[in-house]
Design an enzyme around this catalytic site. Structure first.
Site, PDB file in Angstrom:
ATOM      1  N   GLU A  53      -5.303  13.932   1.573  1.00 10.87           N
ATOM      2  CA  GLU A  53      -6.670  13.845   1.062  1.00 10.87           C
ATOM      3  C   GLU A  53      -7.669  13.653   2.197  1.00 10.87           C
ATOM      4  O   GLU A  53      -7.396  13.013   3.198  1.00 10.87           O
ATOM      5  CB  GLU A  53      -6.798  12.689   0.067  1.00 10.87           C
ATOM      6  CG  GLU A  53      -6.557  11.319   0.676  1.00 10.87           C
ATOM      7  CD  GLU A  53      -6.617  10.206  -0.347  1.00 10.87           C
ATOM      8  OE1 GLU A  53      -7.006  10.465  -1.494  1.00 10.87           O
ATOM      9  OE2 GLU A  53      -6.269   9.066   0.007  1.00 10.87           O
ATOM     10  N   ARG A 102      -3.827  28.568  -5.979  1.00 13.51           N
ATOM     11  CA  ARG A 102      -4.109  27.496  -6.930  1.00 13.51           C
ATOM     12  C   ARG A 102      -4.134  26.161  -6.202  1.00 13.51           C
ATOM     13  O   ARG A 102      -3.539  26.008  -5.129  1.00 13.51           O
ATOM     14  CB  ARG A 102      -3.056  27.444  -8.042  1.00 13.51           C
ATOM     15  CG  ARG A 102      -3.046  28.650  -8.971  1.00 13.51           C
ATOM     16  CD  ARG A 102      -4.296  28.681  -9.843  1.00 13.51           C
ATOM     17  NE  ARG A 102      -4.216  29.734 -10.847  1.00 13.51           N
ATOM     18  CZ  ARG A 102      -4.553  30.998 -10.643  1.00 13.51           C
ATOM     19  NH1 ARG A 102      -4.968  31.373  -9.426  1.00 13.51           N
ATOM     20  NH2 ARG A 102      -4.475  31.886 -11.609  1.00 13.51           N
ATOM     21  N   THR A 127       0.841  -1.196   0.000  1.00 17.24           N
ATOM     22  CA  THR A 127       0.000   0.000   0.000  1.00 17.24           C
ATOM     23  C   THR A 127       0.875   1.244   0.000  1.00 17.24           C
ATOM     24  O   THR A 127       1.875   1.296   0.722  1.00 17.24           O
ATOM     25  CB  THR A 127      -0.951   0.038   1.210  1.00 17.24           C
ATOM     26  OG1 THR A 127      -1.562   1.335   1.295  1.00 17.24           O
ATOM     27  CG2 THR A 127      -0.212  -0.247   2.512  1.00 17.24           C
ATOM     28  N   GLY A 131      -3.236   9.082   0.844  1.00 13.57           N
ATOM     29  CA  GLY A 131      -2.854   8.698   2.194  1.00 13.57           C
ATOM     30  C   GLY A 131      -4.026   8.241   3.029  1.00 13.57           C
ATOM     31  O   GLY A 131      -3.862   7.767   4.141  1.00 13.57           O
ATOM     32  N   LYS A 171       8.192  37.021  -0.134  1.00 10.66           N
ATOM     33  CA  LYS A 171       7.610  36.506  -1.372  1.00 10.66           C
ATOM     34  C   LYS A 171       6.218  35.985  -1.072  1.00 10.66           C
ATOM     35  O   LYS A 171       5.884  35.690   0.073  1.00 10.66           O
ATOM     36  CB  LYS A 171       8.469  35.394  -1.965  1.00 10.66           C
ATOM     37  CG  LYS A 171       8.557  34.147  -1.099  1.00 10.66           C
ATOM     38  CD  LYS A 171       9.365  33.062  -1.776  1.00 10.66           C
ATOM     39  CE  LYS A 171       9.384  31.801  -0.918  1.00 10.66           C
ATOM     40  NZ  LYS A 171      10.155  30.715  -1.537  1.00 10.66           N
ATOM     41  N   ASP A 218       0.026   4.004   1.267  1.00  8.46           N
ATOM     42  CA  ASP A 218      -0.323   4.856   2.406  1.00  8.46           C
ATOM     43  C   ASP A 218       0.606   4.693   3.606  1.00  8.46           C
ATOM     44  O   ASP A 218       0.621   5.545   4.492  1.00  8.46           O
ATOM     45  CB  ASP A 218      -1.761   4.556   2.862  1.00  8.46           C
ATOM     46  CG  ASP A 218      -2.790   4.831   1.775  1.00  8.46           C
ATOM     47  OD1 ASP A 218      -2.509   5.669   0.899  1.00  8.46           O
ATOM     48  OD2 ASP A 218      -3.857   4.194   1.798  1.00  8.46           O
TER      49      ASP A 218
END
Length: 325
Positions: free
Chosen positions: A226, A249, A129, A174, A217, A131
């Site tokens: 996720e 973004r 896996t 994950g 910056k 993850d």
């Protein structure tokens, strides 16, 4: 218990780089030690439907460098039902399979544990896996390759983030574990990681933004693990509302994280655990996952391996905090 003569091998759940190397190791180590090897296609579904073939060394020649799995994989809803597991057991008997090596993650090994308890069969698990959420092994097959893939993607995205002075929220896989997000953030020089093990509130998000300003910056990389509720889009929307001066973004890396040639680390891990699976069968072990801890092959009972609380080193959070100023 009758002597084991034939070993079946299958891959289940999400694919992970290094699964082919594991199939190769199980097949060749098994044949070396006098076992017949049978490849089971499409995971538990293949065992239910009888998609089973005899495997020789030639079947696994030239696959160690390949991503994905030559045995294919699937998440089986039918296997979750007693009727499905009964069909699987009947096909095991029909094919003369005495033991199973299951390569997969938490769900796959949970299925193996239930199956082994119901029908008293020998099941050995390999931690396949990306993850890295299986307890009892320092790393899982596919994790290192995926982390390197994420790092390469972030390196490329950073070029655009710096050129346009943007904040990028980059979502990685994950599931319920933040190992990929935290370590890839450190490896790629990201400013922050938002992970399940370290819940992020408004103040923490504000702190991330201030770090960017201190660097004179407006570009910033934040890696997000996720989540159904609070993924990268959620945090990007918050920044747009709370810090409207920033250009934000989102990049969701998605399934490209699963593919690609496995790293040397994952190939070696697959080889060691694959050979370890055959050794476990020879030793008469049953219903364990083969892992590597402190560079030693270990055997972890299924009940321990699928625990949801694999220790997360909170010191990694401090490392990222100190390096992202």
């Amino acid at each position: 218990m009758s002597r084991i003569r034939t070993v079946g091998v299958l891959t289940s759940g999400g694919d992970a780089p290094g699964m082919n190397a594991a199939i190769r190791a199980v097949t060749r180590a098994g044949i070396y030690n006098g076992f017949n090897i049978k490849g089971i296609y499409r995971g538990w579904d293949g065992l239910i439907n009888g998609e089973i073939r005899d495997f020789t060394t030639e079947n696994v020649s030239g696959i160690i460098m390949m991503g994905g799995t030559i045995l294919k994989t699937a998440r089986s809803n039918e296997f979750m039902k007693p009727e499905g597991r009964k069909k699987a057991y009947e096909n095991m008997q029909k094919e003369g399979i005495d033991a199973l090596v299951v390569i997969g993650g938490n769900g796959s090994l949970t299925g193996a544990r239930v199956f082994a308890e119901e029908y008293d069969v020998c099941c050995i698990g390999l931690p396949g896996t990306i993850d890295n959420d299986l307890y009892g092994t320092d790393s899982t097959i596919g994790y290192d390759t995926t982390m390197n893939t994420i790092m390469e993607c972030v390196d490329r995205i950073r070029d655009t983030a710096q050129s346009h002075e943007r904040i990028f929220f980059i979502e990685v896989m994950g599931r319920d574990a933040g190992f990929l997000a935290q370590n890839s953030a450190i490896a790629s020089g990201a400013e922050a990681a938002i992970i399940p093990e370290d819940s992020t509130d408004v103040d923490q998000l504000a702190r991330f933004m201030k770090r960017g300003i201190r660097k004179s910056k407006k570009s910033c990389i934040v890696i997000v693990s996720e989540s159904k509720k609070c993924g990268a889009l959620y945090y990007a929307d918050r920044v747009k509302k709370e810090f409207p001066d920033y250009d934000v973004r989102v990049s969701i890396l998605g399934h490209l994280q699963r593919g690609g040639r496995p790293t040397a680390h994952d190939r070696v891990l697959a080889a060691r655990t694959g050979v370890g699976a055959i050794e476990a069968i020879l030793q008469g072990q049953r219903n364990v996952m083969v892992g590597v801890r402190y560079n030693e092959v270990v055997y972890v009972p299924f009940n321990e391996a699928i625990r949801s609380d694999k220790p997360f080193d909170k010191k990694l959070i401090k490392v990222l905090d100190e390096l992202s100023i």
